[in-house]
Motif scaffolding. Sequence first.
Motif, PDB file in Angstrom:
ATOM      1  N   ASN A  99      57.546  76.681   6.144  1.00 44.67           N
ATOM      2  CA  ASN A  99      58.886  76.481   6.704  1.00 44.67           C
ATOM      3  C   ASN A  99      59.036  75.009   7.063  1.00 44.67           C
ATOM      4  N   ASN A 100      59.391  74.209   6.085  1.00 41.64           N
ATOM      5  CA  ASN A 100      59.341  72.760   6.231  1.00 41.64           C
ATOM      6  C   ASN A 100      60.703  72.084   6.354  1.00 41.64           C
ATOM      7  N   ALA A 101      61.718  72.586   5.688  1.00 40.02           N
ATOM      8  CA  ALA A 101      63.007  71.893   5.627  1.00 40.02           C
ATOM      9  C   ALA A 101      63.631  71.749   7.007  1.00 40.02           C
ATOM     10  N   GLY A 102      64.482  70.737   7.156  1.00 43.18           N
ATOM     11  CA  GLY A 102      65.152  70.564   8.438  1.00 43.18           C
ATOM     12  C   GLY A 102      66.148  69.428   8.423  1.00 43.18           C
ATOM     13  N   VAL A 103      66.922  69.368   9.486  1.00 37.06           N
ATOM     14  CA  VAL A 103      67.840  68.258   9.717  1.00 37.06           C
ATOM     15  C   VAL A 103      67.528  67.694  11.097  1.00 37.06           C
ATOM     16  N   MET A 104      67.838  66.410  11.293  1.00 39.20           N
ATOM     17  CA  MET A 104      67.430  65.748  12.532  1.00 39.20           C
ATOM     18  C   MET A 104      68.562  64.926  13.129  1.00 39.20           C
ATOM     19  N   GLY A 142      44.174  89.771   0.919  1.00 42.96           N
ATOM     20  CA  GLY A 142      43.522  88.635   1.558  1.00 42.96           C
ATOM     21  C   GLY A 142      44.386  88.014   2.631  1.00 42.96           C
ATOM     22  N   GLU A 143      43.857  86.947   3.209  1.00 41.13           N
ATOM     23  CA  GLU A 143      44.570  86.255   4.289  1.00 41.13           C
ATOM     24  C   GLU A 143      45.758  85.458   3.744  1.00 41.13           C
ATOM     25  N   THR A 144      46.895  85.556   4.437  1.00 41.61           N
ATOM     26  CA  THR A 144      48.075  84.762   4.096  1.00 41.61           C
ATOM     27  C   THR A 144      48.522  84.000   5.341  1.00 41.61           C
ATOM     28  N   ARG A 145      49.396  83.014   5.137  1.00 34.77           N
ATOM     29  CA  ARG A 145      49.798  82.158   6.259  1.00 34.77           C
ATOM     30  C   ARG A 145      51.295  81.843   6.246  1.00 34.77           C
ATOM     31  N   VAL A 146      51.822  81.681   7.445  1.00 33.79           N
ATOM     32  CA  VAL A 146      53.159  81.125   7.650  1.00 33.79           C
ATOM     33  C   VAL A 146      52.971  79.834   8.437  1.00 33.79           C
ATOM     34  N   VAL A 147      53.422  78.723   7.876  1.00 34.56           N
ATOM     35  CA  VAL A 147      53.297  77.420   8.526  1.00 34.56           C
ATOM     36  C   VAL A 147      54.692  76.910   8.843  1.00 34.56           C
ATOM     37  N   THR A 148      54.959  76.668  10.110  1.00 37.04           N
ATOM     38  CA  THR A 148      56.284  76.224  10.536  1.00 37.04           C
ATOM     39  C   THR A 148      56.215  74.796  11.044  1.00 37.04           C
ATOM     40  N   SER A 179      65.746  72.769  18.795  1.00 32.13           N
ATOM     41  CA  SER A 179      65.401  73.461  17.546  1.00 32.13           C
ATOM     42  C   SER A 179      63.915  73.325  17.222  1.00 32.13           C
ATOM     43  N   LYS A 180      63.334  72.174  17.539  1.00 33.24           N
ATOM     44  CA  LYS A 180      61.915  71.966  17.254  1.00 33.24           C
ATOM     45  C   LYS A 180      61.026  72.727  18.241  1.00 33.24           C
ATOM     46  N   LEU A 181      61.459  72.854  19.496  1.00 40.34           N
ATOM     47  CA  LEU A 181      60.743  73.720  20.432  1.00 40.34           C
ATOM     48  C   LEU A 181      60.842  75.165  19.971  1.00 40.34           C
ATOM     49  N   ALA A 182      62.000  75.549  19.462  1.00 38.08           N
ATOM     50  CA  ALA A 182      62.174  76.908  18.944  1.00 38.08           C
ATOM     51  C   ALA A 182      61.200  77.174  17.805  1.00 38.08           C
ATOM     52  N   ASN A 183      60.944  76.177  16.962  1.00 39.38           N
ATOM     53  CA  ASN A 183      59.981  76.342  15.872  1.00 39.38           C
ATOM     54  C   ASN A 183      58.604  76.721  16.398  1.00 39.38           C
ATOM     55  N   VAL A 184      58.154  76.028  17.442  1.00 33.84           N
ATOM     56  CA  VAL A 184      56.818  76.305  17.973  1.00 33.84           C
ATOM     57  C   VAL A 184      56.789  77.655  18.686  1.00 33.84           C
ATOM     58  N   LEU A 185      57.802  77.933  19.487  1.00 31.85           N
ATOM     59  CA  LEU A 185      57.878  79.232  20.162  1.00 31.85           C
ATOM     60  C   LEU A 185      57.854  80.369  19.145  1.00 31.85           C
ATOM     61  N   PHE A 186      58.600  80.201  18.057  1.00 29.76           N
ATOM     62  CA  PHE A 186      58.627  81.223  17.005  1.00 29.76           C
ATOM     63  C   PHE A 186      57.249  81.387  16.362  1.00 29.76           C
ATOM     64  N   ALA A 187      56.601  80.278  16.029  1.00 28.26           N
ATOM     65  CA  ALA A 187      55.287  80.355  15.382  1.00 28.26           C
ATOM     66  C   ALA A 187      54.294  81.110  16.257  1.00 28.26           C
ATOM     67  N   SER A 203      50.013  82.775  11.661  1.00 26.24           N
ATOM     68  CA  SER A 203      51.198  81.947  11.888  1.00 26.24           C
ATOM     69  C   SER A 203      50.766  80.692  12.624  1.00 26.24           C
ATOM     70  N   VAL A 204      51.091  79.546  12.045  1.00 27.20           N
ATOM     71  CA  VAL A 204      50.614  78.256  12.531  1.00 27.20           C
ATOM     72  C   VAL A 204      51.784  77.292  12.641  1.00 27.20           C
ATOM     73  N   ALA A 205      51.761  76.421  13.647  1.00 29.66           N
ATOM     74  CA  ALA A 205      52.770  75.370  13.794  1.00 29.66           C
ATOM     75  C   ALA A 205      52.128  74.018  13.496  1.00 29.66           C
ATOM     76  N   CYS A 206      52.941  73.073  13.053  1.00 28.55           N
ATOM     77  CA  CYS A 206      52.428  71.733  12.794  1.00 28.55           C
ATOM     78  C   CYS A 206      53.536  70.714  13.017  1.00 28.55           C
ATOM     79  N   HIS A 207      53.163  69.452  13.051  1.00 29.04           N
ATOM     80  CA  HIS A 207      54.157  68.381  13.084  1.00 29.04           C
ATOM     81  C   HIS A 207      53.616  67.196  12.300  1.00 29.04           C
ATOM     82  N   PRO A 208      54.499  66.370  11.712  1.00 27.59           N
ATOM     83  CA  PRO A 208      54.040  65.318  10.806  1.00 27.59           C
ATOM     84  C   PRO A 208      53.792  63.971  11.458  1.00 27.59           C
TER      85      PRO A 208
END
Length: 313
Positions: A99-104, A142-148, A179-187, A203-208
Amino acid sequence: MSEWDVSSMPDLSGKTVVVTGANSGIGLEATRAFARKGAHVVMACRDVGRGESAKATVREDAPAASLTVRELDLADLDSVRTFAEAVADEERALHVLCNNAGVMAIPRRETADGFDRQFGVNHLGHFALTGLLLPTLRETPGETRVVTQSSGVHERGRIDFDDLHGESSYDEWDAYAQSKLANVLFAYELDRRLDATGADVRSVACHPGWAATNLQQRGPEMAGSRLRLWLMEVANRVFAQSAADGALPLLYAATAPAVEGGDYVGPGGLLNMRGLPEKQRSNDRSYDGSVGRRLWAVSEAETGVAYSLPDPA
């Protein structure tokens, strides 16, 4: 700081990965890295023409890359449903959803469904997409992942449940941070619910950190501010790392064996703005389970996408 980079990624032959916002910036660089490691990548793009152009650039580096471009407009829940149905029908499995796309920090605009565009695209669109693709993720062996993908700006965020869509008061940076806090809360809430069912989905959260992409330009362009646009361009040249380096936390979160559900990954260098990926801690508000559960309930109600996952509380 870790020594992990793209050379550390495992072989991904036989794996299917969905990357939203795959036609530019971090999404494009992540697509390139996944493809080089043998994954089949579904490039989810709002503009299919740009997606096809991006696909061609990846093929220049990896001629044998397995790539499919599909239209996905996260600002339109009908588009989200159409995309998810196509993936579920035509892909045999789904191993990683990015889940990578976004607007800022853009001026207030509304999505097709009447949401604030930042909250709608960055959080609600991905919430709906994940819910619709979750059966495929769970059915994949097997193991799968959601990365937000979140942002360090989440640290200034607060969820304003009384005015989620900025109808009463709107500040573009406050809306982005929310919206970015919502991403982490959701993850984190997604991982808690998956864990409660014993599902083999992490389910994992990340930031660039700060990566030079066109994301920083859109707000000033939409606002018609040449000064802000110039300042962003200067800041990108002086402070930012490359989009390829900015993609490393997402790639680590998606593929590193050491990653566990509920992790938060970011660059470990100067002020967590650049450098190689490592596990970090997000802000205290992001770990508030009561806020996570409330946001979950609101998100299901607003998107009409209900997860078949119990509330672990």
